[in-house]
Design an enzyme around this catalytic site. Structure first.
Site, PDB file in Angstrom:
ATOM      1  N   ARG A  45       0.675  -1.648  -0.187  1.00 60.17           N
ATOM      2  CA  ARG A  45      -0.125   0.261  -0.073  1.00 60.17           C
ATOM      3  C   ARG A  45       0.958   1.672  -0.170  1.00 60.17           C
ATOM      4  NH1 ARG A  45      -4.952  -0.719   2.495  1.00 60.17           N
ATOM      5  NH2 ARG A  45      -3.581  -2.666   3.906  1.00 60.17           N
ATOM      6  N   TYR A  46       2.404   1.206   0.429  1.00 56.97           N
ATOM      7  CA  TYR A  46       2.717   2.842   0.657  1.00 56.97           C
ATOM      8  C   TYR A  46       4.490   1.965  -0.131  1.00 56.97           C
ATOM      9  CZ  TYR A  46      -0.590   2.976   5.145  1.00 56.97           C
ATOM     10  OH  TYR A  46      -1.253   3.350   5.592  1.00 56.97           O
TER      11      TYR A  46
ATOM     12  N   ARG B  32       7.182   0.318   2.461  1.00 55.90           N
ATOM     13  CA  ARG B  32       7.090  -1.429   3.129  1.00 55.90           C
ATOM     14  C   ARG B  32       5.798  -2.174   2.905  1.00 55.90           C
ATOM     15  NH1 ARG B  32       5.534   3.758   5.365  1.00 55.90           N
ATOM     16  NH2 ARG B  32       3.366   3.581   5.776  1.00 55.90           N
TER      17      ARG B  32
ATOM     18  N   CYS C 263      -5.293 -17.740  13.697  1.00 55.00           N
ATOM     19  CA  CYS C 263      -4.911 -17.063  15.703  1.00 55.00           C
ATOM     20  C   CYS C 263      -4.418 -18.028  16.021  1.00 55.00           C
ATOM     21  CB  CYS C 263      -5.567 -15.458  15.631  1.00 55.00           C
ATOM     22  SG  CYS C 263      -5.825 -14.341  13.661  1.00 55.00           S
TER      23      CYS C 263
ATOM     24  N   CYS D 234     -10.807 -12.467  17.461  1.00 50.78           N
ATOM     25  CA  CYS D 234     -12.007 -11.307  17.953  1.00 50.78           C
ATOM     26  C   CYS D 234     -12.973 -10.361  17.558  1.00 50.78           C
ATOM     27  CB  CYS D 234     -10.529 -10.555  17.471  1.00 50.78           C
ATOM     28  SG  CYS D 234      -8.825 -10.323  18.465  1.00 50.78           S
TER      29      CYS D 234
ATOM     30  N   CYS E 146     -12.775  -8.175  14.251  1.00 49.74           N
ATOM     31  CA  CYS E 146     -10.806  -8.335  13.554  1.00 49.74           C
ATOM     32  C   CYS E 146     -12.009  -7.990  11.910  1.00 49.74           C
ATOM     33  CB  CYS E 146     -11.071  -9.575  13.127  1.00 49.74           C
ATOM     34  SG  CYS E 146      -9.320 -10.147  12.497  1.00 49.74           S
TER      35      CYS E 146
ATOM     36  N   ARG F  88      -9.901  -8.361   9.361  1.00 46.75           N
ATOM     37  CA  ARG F  88      -9.917  -9.418   8.923  1.00 46.75           C
ATOM     38  C   ARG F  88     -11.008 -10.729   9.162  1.00 46.75           C
ATOM     39  NH1 ARG F  88      -3.725  -8.445   8.706  1.00 46.75           N
ATOM     40  NH2 ARG F  88      -3.901  -6.599   6.534  1.00 46.75           N
TER      41      ARG F  88
ATOM     42  N   ASP G 293     -12.973  -1.161  12.802  1.00 42.09           N
ATOM     43  CA  ASP G 293     -13.029  -0.765  11.164  1.00 42.09           C
ATOM     44  C   ASP G 293     -14.357  -1.522  10.527  1.00 42.09           C
ATOM     45  OD1 ASP G 293     -10.307  -0.052  10.194  1.00 42.09           O
ATOM     46  OD2 ASP G 293      -9.425  -1.883  10.895  1.00 42.09           O
TER      47      ASP G 293
ATOM     48  N   ASP H 123      -7.729   3.825   9.374  1.00 40.57           N
ATOM     49  CA  ASP H 123      -7.857   2.889   8.267  1.00 40.57           C
ATOM     50  C   ASP H 123      -9.104   2.977   7.324  1.00 40.57           C
ATOM     51  OD1 ASP H 123      -5.415   1.695   7.043  1.00 40.57           O
ATOM     52  OD2 ASP H 123      -5.936   0.473   9.702  1.00 40.57           O
TER      53      ASP H 123
ATOM     54  N   LYS I 295      -3.798   5.035   6.146  1.00 39.09           N
ATOM     55  CA  LYS I 295      -4.596   5.412   7.536  1.00 39.09           C
ATOM     56  C   LYS I 295      -3.632   6.422   7.615  1.00 39.09           C
ATOM     57  CE  LYS I 295      -2.982   1.745  10.924  1.00 39.09           C
ATOM     58  NZ  LYS I 295      -2.211   0.788   8.878  1.00 39.09           N
TER      59      LYS I 295
END
Ligand code: SF4
Length: 361
Positions: free
Chosen positions: A94-95, A98, A107, A111, A114, A116, A277, A314, A321
């Protein structure tokens, strides 16, 4: 507080009810939720829950409730737009400097908020194939502007130390990759995984490792979790925090303050406080941005600068972000402005009082 002691991770709705972590009246709804979104509650997390507290802030994060069945307008499967920036499987670029490298889709815990949640869990693709892994490495190798690789998922610390060490070595062998950052909830959810082998796997010659620890309530940073974090920092691995602002969990000035103080006490620099999100079925856990800004303002008045994270959103669609405040600086009104030949600002101090800068002579 009565605790639930578990010998193993719970994954079935029925088990949550049997162990007193979910209401039997909710079982049918939770079974429906489980057909779409993974459930896992580790012994460490269960031990943090007070089953007699219907508003328990740890339970709110991990125990499904019927509210998850309500999908609100604007919620979406890929809320932060990973797919729009995925040139090859496993990579999100995205950037410029990185990439995210998504190695696994599992996981230690799942959560309920989440971002994702549509991609993680045992029913989804569990790991990158060897071929996809090599193609992702080739992508990174071919782009000299990639300075940092962020291992995420799923949770990369669900990999075995042996496999993680291989991946770290592969990345560190790429000259322009100087930083490998690992995003994880394992130090809190399954701290025993952070043993000597895992710590050795994270340390690699040729690149600097950073670990971002995800926790949302101060109760998560106690006992074994503190020991796990200390093992990482004692080995010279710097830690930063990641939290999500969640209704009924940490949307309270005192709780947020205690969380940030706990991070700093554990040698974890507060880094990001994410606004929730637009993941499907998570509206009951989101605050408003106005509430988030007010909490951040109160945090600035209450605790040391060491304890201040950036409050970030985001932007849906994959636009990255952005810090969302609160703002402390604005242009002075025109009357005040005319008194000075240079731009004059109005700035708010930590008590909420206004000042002009530069001050009037
Ligand atoms: S640990 Fe991270 S990726 Fe896994 S369910 Fe929680 S928020 Fe999602």
């Amino acid at each position: 507080m009565s605790r639930v002691k578990l010998a193993r991770t719970l994954r079935e709705p029925k088990e949550l009810v049997e162990r007193g972590l979910a209401r039997s009246a909710d079982l049918a709804a939770i079974e429906t939720i489980a057909t779409r979104y993974a459930i896992a509650v580790t012994p460490n997390i269960a031990a943090l829950i007070d089953p007699n507290d219907p508003l328990d802030p740890i339970a709110r994060q991990f125990i499904p409730t019927p509210a998850e069945l309500e999908i609100k307008p604007g919620e979406r499967a890929d809320p932060i737009g990973d797919d729009a920036h995925s040139p090859v499987p496993g990579i999100v670029h995205r950037y410029p400097d990185r990439v995210l490298f998504k190695l696994v889709h599992v996981c230690a815990v799942y959560c309920r908020f989440c971002f994702r949640r549509e991609m993680v869990g045992p029913g989804k693709d569990s790991a990158l194939s060897d071929e996809a892994y090599r193609a992702a490495l080739d992508y990174i190798r071919a782009r000299t502007e990639i300075w940092e690789v962020i291992l995420t998922g799923g949770d990369p610390l669900m990999l075995s130390p042996r496999r993680l060490a291989e991946i770290m070595a592969d990345l560190a062998a790429i000259d322009h990759v100087r930083i490998v950052r690992v995003h994880t909830r394992v130090p809190v959810a399954a701290p025993a995984r952070i043993d000597g082998d895992m710590v050795s796997a994270l340390r690699v010659e040729g690149a600097t490792t950073w670990v971002a620890v995800h926790a949302n309530h101060p109760r998560e940073l106690a006992g074994e979790a503190r020991t796990a974090c200390a093992r990482l920092t004692d080995a010279g691995i710097p830690l930063v925090s990641q939290s999500v602002l969640l209704r009924g969990v940490n949307d309270d000035a005192e709780v947020l303050e205690a969380l940030m103080r706990a991070f700093v006490e554990c040698r974890i620099k507060p880094y990001y406080l994410h606004h929730g999100d637009l993941a499907p079925g998570t509206a009951h856990l989101r605050t408003t941005i106005a509430e988030g800004r007010e909490l951040m303002r109160s945090l600035r008045g209450r605790v040391s600068g060491l304890c201040q994270p950036d409050y970030v959103l985001d932007i849906p669609g994959g636009h990255g972000k952005a810090p969302i405040g609160p703002n402390y600086l604005s242009h002075a009104s025109s009357g005040e402005y005319e008194l000075s030949s240079e731009t004059r600002y109005r700035i708010v101090d930590y008590c909420g009082d206004d000042h002009l800068y530069p001050p009037k002579p």
